[in-house]
Design a protein around this motif. Structure first.
Motif, PDB file in Angstrom:
ATOM      1  N   SER A  80       0.831  -1.210   0.000  1.00  0.00           N
ATOM      2  CA  SER A  80       0.000   0.000   0.000  1.00  0.00           C
ATOM      3  C   SER A  80       0.861   1.253   0.000  1.00  0.00           C
ATOM      4  N   ALA A  81       1.950   1.239   0.768  1.00  0.00           N
ATOM      5  CA  ALA A  81       2.834   2.406   0.820  1.00  0.00           C
ATOM      6  C   ALA A  81       3.457   2.688  -0.541  1.00  0.00           C
ATOM      7  N   GLU A  82       3.775   1.642  -1.294  1.00  0.00           N
ATOM      8  CA  GLU A  82       4.340   1.839  -2.629  1.00  0.00           C
ATOM      9  C   GLU A  82       3.323   2.476  -3.564  1.00  0.00           C
ATOM     10  N   LEU A  83       2.059   2.082  -3.448  1.00  0.00           N
ATOM     11  CA  LEU A  83       1.023   2.715  -4.263  1.00  0.00           C
ATOM     12  C   LEU A  83       0.922   4.204  -3.960  1.00  0.00           C
ATOM     13  N   VAL A  84       0.979   4.538  -2.671  1.00  0.00           N
ATOM     14  CA  VAL A  84       0.907   5.941  -2.281  1.00  0.00           C
ATOM     15  C   VAL A  84       2.143   6.694  -2.766  1.00  0.00           C
ATOM     16  N   LYS A  85       3.284   6.052  -2.669  1.00  0.00           N
ATOM     17  CA  LYS A  85       4.523   6.687  -3.142  1.00  0.00           C
ATOM     18  C   LYS A  85       4.444   6.993  -4.627  1.00  0.00           C
ATOM     19  N   ASP A  86       3.865   6.070  -5.404  1.00  0.00           N
ATOM     20  CA  ASP A  86       3.751   6.273  -6.850  1.00  0.00           C
ATOM     21  C   ASP A  86       2.687   7.305  -7.206  1.00  0.00           C
ATOM     22  N   ARG A  87       1.569   7.314  -6.460  1.00  0.00           N
ATOM     23  CA  ARG A  87       0.466   8.237  -6.758  1.00  0.00           C
ATOM     24  C   ARG A  87      -0.041   8.883  -5.476  1.00  0.00           C
ATOM     25  N   PRO A  88       0.732   9.774  -4.874  1.00  0.00           N
ATOM     26  CA  PRO A  88       0.310  10.379  -3.607  1.00  0.00           C
ATOM     27  C   PRO A  88      -0.940  11.247  -3.728  1.00  0.00           C
ATOM     28  N   ASP A  89      -1.240  11.685  -4.948  1.00  0.00           N
ATOM     29  CA  ASP A  89      -2.438  12.486  -5.165  1.00  0.00           C
ATOM     30  C   ASP A  89      -3.702  11.629  -5.208  1.00  0.00           C
ATOM     31  N   ARG A  90      -3.546  10.329  -5.548  1.00  0.00           N
ATOM     32  CA  ARG A  90      -4.715   9.482  -5.746  1.00  0.00           C
ATOM     33  C   ARG A  90      -4.948   8.482  -4.620  1.00  0.00           C
ATOM     34  N   PHE A  91      -3.902   8.161  -3.864  1.00  0.00           N
ATOM     35  CA  PHE A  91      -4.056   7.138  -2.833  1.00  0.00           C
ATOM     36  C   PHE A  91      -3.495   7.600  -1.494  1.00  0.00           C
ATOM     37  N   GLY A  92      -4.164   7.185  -0.434  1.00  0.00           N
ATOM     38  CA  GLY A  92      -3.608   7.155   0.909  1.00  0.00           C
ATOM     39  C   GLY A  92      -3.778   5.738   1.416  1.00  0.00           C
ATOM     40  N   PHE A  93      -3.299   5.462   2.645  1.00  0.00           N
ATOM     41  CA  PHE A  93      -3.562   4.120   3.161  1.00  0.00           C
ATOM     42  C   PHE A  93      -3.585   4.094   4.679  1.00  0.00           C
ATOM     43  N   LEU A  94      -4.401   3.158   5.171  1.00  0.00           N
ATOM     44  CA  LEU A  94      -4.534   2.873   6.589  1.00  0.00           C
ATOM     45  C   LEU A  94      -3.885   1.524   6.855  1.00  0.00           C
ATOM     46  N   ALA A  95      -2.955   1.487   7.775  1.00  0.00           N
ATOM     47  CA  ALA A  95      -2.180   0.276   8.020  1.00  0.00           C
ATOM     48  C   ALA A  95      -3.032  -0.794   8.683  1.00  0.00           C
ATOM     49  N   THR A  96      -2.778  -2.042   8.296  1.00  0.00           N
ATOM     50  CA  THR A  96      -3.375  -3.179   8.984  1.00  0.00           C
ATOM     51  C   THR A  96      -2.413  -3.678  10.055  1.00  0.00           C
ATOM     52  N   VAL A  97      -2.963  -4.163  11.170  1.00  0.00           N
ATOM     53  CA  VAL A  97      -2.134  -4.680  12.263  1.00  0.00           C
ATOM     54  C   VAL A  97      -2.671  -6.041  12.679  1.00  0.00           C
ATOM     55  N   PRO A  98      -1.779  -6.951  13.118  1.00  0.00           N
ATOM     56  CA  PRO A  98      -2.196  -8.337  13.372  1.00  0.00           C
ATOM     57  C   PRO A  98      -2.723  -8.573  14.787  1.00  0.00           C
ATOM     58  N   LEU A  99      -3.755  -7.826  15.192  1.00  0.00           N
ATOM     59  CA  LEU A  99      -4.431  -8.199  16.433  1.00  0.00           C
ATOM     60  C   LEU A  99      -5.044  -9.575  16.258  1.00  0.00           C
ATOM     61  N   PRO A 100      -5.089 -10.379  17.348  1.00  0.00           N
ATOM     62  CA  PRO A 100      -4.955 -10.022  18.758  1.00  0.00           C
ATOM     63  C   PRO A 100      -3.537 -10.075  19.336  1.00  0.00           C
ATOM     64  N   ASP A 101      -2.514 -10.269  18.509  1.00  0.00           N
ATOM     65  CA  ASP A 101      -1.140 -10.252  19.017  1.00  0.00           C
ATOM     66  C   ASP A 101      -0.760  -8.790  19.263  1.00  0.00           C
ATOM     67  N   LEU A 102      -0.837  -8.364  20.522  1.00  0.00           N
ATOM     68  CA  LEU A 102      -0.677  -6.951  20.841  1.00  0.00           C
ATOM     69  C   LEU A 102       0.718  -6.447  20.507  1.00  0.00           C
ATOM     70  N   ASP A 103       1.751  -7.192  20.850  1.00  0.00           N
ATOM     71  CA  ASP A 103       3.117  -6.744  20.557  1.00  0.00           C
ATOM     72  C   ASP A 103       3.340  -6.614  19.058  1.00  0.00           C
ATOM     73  N   ALA A 104       2.861  -7.590  18.294  1.00  0.00           N
ATOM     74  CA  ALA A 104       3.011  -7.529  16.840  1.00  0.00           C
ATOM     75  C   ALA A 104       2.199  -6.379  16.262  1.00  0.00           C
ATOM     76  N   ALA A 105       1.024  -6.118  16.829  1.00  0.00           N
ATOM     77  CA  ALA A 105       0.201  -5.001  16.358  1.00  0.00           C
ATOM     78  C   ALA A 105       0.900  -3.668  16.614  1.00  0.00           C
TER      79      ALA A 105
END
Length: 309
Positions: A80-105
């Motif tokens: 997702s970050a690469e898409l935003v880097k290529d087209r910052p005018d057209r895309f943003g992104f919200l990160a996914t996190v691996p809950l319920p593993d709190l430390d990994a999230a």
């Protein structure tokens, strides 16, 4: 009149292949749709979407194994970050996190916000039946609050079997979001973490329509004043994904604070015919003047995501 779509899903090829290898061919009762950056841009151009803020849908990356979930979360976030880097005018992104593993999230959120310039974080309403707001999530919410982060809440499967013939996206998803919102207020998250900007999917589920009933229950449970409870419930942000009908909009707009309603499409899980219907209903709704419609379509989101402005 351009739009900023805050509920627009990304399906990286590696993620889709991984789900299918696990025997997951559908999400929330809908088959995994085809998706590509070019098809996203074509949809956006057809419906005046200037920028889409990408996020992952249910089931996220947690399928029961922590290291695998963390690895796939990194794959999705870096894609997702690469898409935003290529087209910052057209895309943003919200990160996914691996809950319920709190430390990994926590690790995933820190990496995405610090190193990948994510515009916020997407969290599922429940993880294995544990709803957002549960004290188990406090360390993550505290860190996101410290950063003043945007948190988009997406529904997941209820911790109960679906009713035959009624796919989860039709009704269960709305209840799931409503449960998460009530649980967040039950555990006083809006007061304890006031710098979080929490966006509820699909018009907040049943929350606007049932707010007085929910507030009465929370009053009985917590003893907090009704005014405070209503203020906290109405203080969430709400996206209009599949929720901008002439039946839903009056309740949503009467309930939400000014500036807290944001355009959302839910594409590609919502097919183009649904995007056309609900975006058209929003444009035609006579309860919004031109200025207020422009705010819902884009202005409110630009205030929430300064980078996009």
């Amino acid at each position: 009149m351009s739009r900023v779509d805050v509920h627009h899903h990304v399906l990286p090829p590696q993620y889709t292949a991984w789900l299918r290898a696990k025997g997951i061919d559908a999400s929330g009762g809908r088959e995994l749709p085809d998706w590509s950056p070019n098809s996203a841009l074509a949809l956006m151009d057809g419906y005046r979407v200037r920028t889409a803020v990408l996020s992952l849908s249910t089931p996220g990356t947690w399928l029961g194994e922590g290291l695998e979930a963390a690895r796939m979360a990194r794959v999705v976030n870096e894609y997702s970050a690469e898409l935003v880097k290529d087209r910052p005018d057209r895309f943003g992104f919200l990160a996914t996190v691996p809950l319920p593993d709190l430390d990994a999230a926590l690790d995933a959120a820190t990496h995405a916000l610090d190193d990948l310039a994510a515009d916020g974080v997407s969290l599922l309403a429940n993880n294995g039946g544990v709803y957002l707001g549960d004290p188990a999530h406090d360390d993550l919410l505290a860190e996101l609050d410290r950063r003043g982060a945007v948190v988009h809440v997406h529904p997941s499967d209820l911790p109960a079997p679906p009713v035959p013939g009624i796919p989860p996206f039709a009704a269960d998803f709305l209840l799931d979001t409503t449960r998460a919102a009530a649980n967040l207020v039950l555990h006083d998250v809006p007061r304890r973490y006031p710098d979080l900007k929490i966006v509820l999917s699909h018009g907040g589920g049943f929350l606007p329509y049932a707010s007085h009933r929910i507030a009465a229950a929370l009053f009985a449970e917590t003893g907090r004043g009704l005014d405070q409870i209503f203020e906290d419930l109405a203080g969430f942000y709400f996206d209009t994904a599949l929720s901008s009908s002439p039946a839903a909009l009056p309740s949503l707009l009467a309930f939400a604070r000014p500036g807290h309603v944001l355009f959302g499409s839910d594409w590609p899980f919502a097919p183009e015919i649904a995007v056309a219907h609900f975006s058209g209903e929003l444009d035609r709704y006579d309860g919004l003047d031109r200025e207020s419609l422009a705010a819902v379509n884009a202005g409110n989101a630009l205030a929430l995501f300064p980078r996009l402005a």
